[in-house]
Motif scaffolding. Sequence first.
Motif, short mmCIF file in Angstrom:
data_model
loop_
_atom_site.label_atom_id
_atom_site.label_comp_id
_atom_site.label_asym_id
_atom_site.label_seq_id
_atom_site.Cartn_x
_atom_site.Cartn_y
_atom_site.Cartn_z
N ARG A 169 0.84 -1.21 0.00
CA ARG A 169 0.00 0.00 0.00
C ARG A 169 0.87 1.26 0.00
O ARG A 169 0.56 2.25 -0.68
N ALA A 170 1.98 1.22 0.72
CA ALA A 170 2.89 2.37 0.75
C ALA A 170 3.49 2.60 -0.64
O ALA A 170 3.64 3.75 -1.09
N GLU A 172 2.10 1.78 -3.50
CA GLU A 172 1.05 2.33 -4.36
C GLU A 172 0.85 3.82 -4.10
O GLU A 172 0.69 4.61 -5.05
N ARG A 173 0.86 4.20 -2.80
CA ARG A 173 0.73 5.63 -2.49
C ARG A 173 1.91 6.42 -3.03
O ARG A 173 1.76 7.55 -3.50
N GLU A 176 1.36 6.88 -6.71
CA GLU A 176 0.36 7.92 -6.92
C GLU A 176 0.94 9.30 -6.66
O GLU A 176 0.66 10.25 -7.41
N THR A 177 1.77 9.41 -5.63
CA THR A 177 2.40 10.69 -5.33
C THR A 177 3.33 11.11 -6.45
O THR A 177 3.36 12.29 -6.86
N ASN A 180 1.24 12.30 -9.30
CA ASN A 180 0.71 13.64 -9.03
C ASN A 180 1.79 14.71 -9.15
O ASN A 180 1.54 15.81 -9.66
#
Length: 224
Positions: A169-170, A172-173, A176-177, A180
Amino acid sequence: MSSDFESYEQDFGTITAEVTNKIGRIPKLSGEEKTQLVLNVDKQLEEVRELLEQMDLEVREIPIQSRPMYNSRLKSYKGEIEKLEKDFKRSRIAYSDEVRNDLLGDDAGTSENQLIKLREERAHLLDNTEKLERSSRRLEAGYQIAVETEQVGQEILSNLHSDREKIQRARERLRETDANLGKSSRILTGMLRRIIQNRALVFMLGAIILLTIILAIYFNLRGH
């Protein structure tokens, strides 16, 4: 913790005193009465062994600086229970003179050898029984350790699986970061490009207006 240990000590002293008294009575009995007393003593000895296990667990929870004193006391109690078990073993195959005469009657002298042989056979049988019991206890202890080890292993695997999911999950974040940040960078670059273009256009318009004014002034002066 020490208060629990001392409570177990009191129970240990009470039960062992009762067992010692009953072991002394066993050779004086025969038949069903002796059998019942033997079973009763065997049950109490099992209770004493459980108390020793509880005391051993309590010692492990006692601070290290105080532990040697309690270990010494525990060792003494273990030696005491070993002696009781040996006395109990001998008492089960022993008979007082009165009981032996009742069992043998008038043939006491001629049957003495048979009684000795019977006693030896019973002692051998009891030895084998005790060995089987000890082996059974060791197997149970080993099985318990195996079960506990399996539970610990399952907990570790569960924790590893949970940690793996957290890491995924980290990641994936983080992706995403990064995405962005890439979008923001492109937007900022486009805005900067438009600002530069607008400034260049303003400079050009200013230059044109200034040139127009200069030409107008020049032609106006020349006409006069």
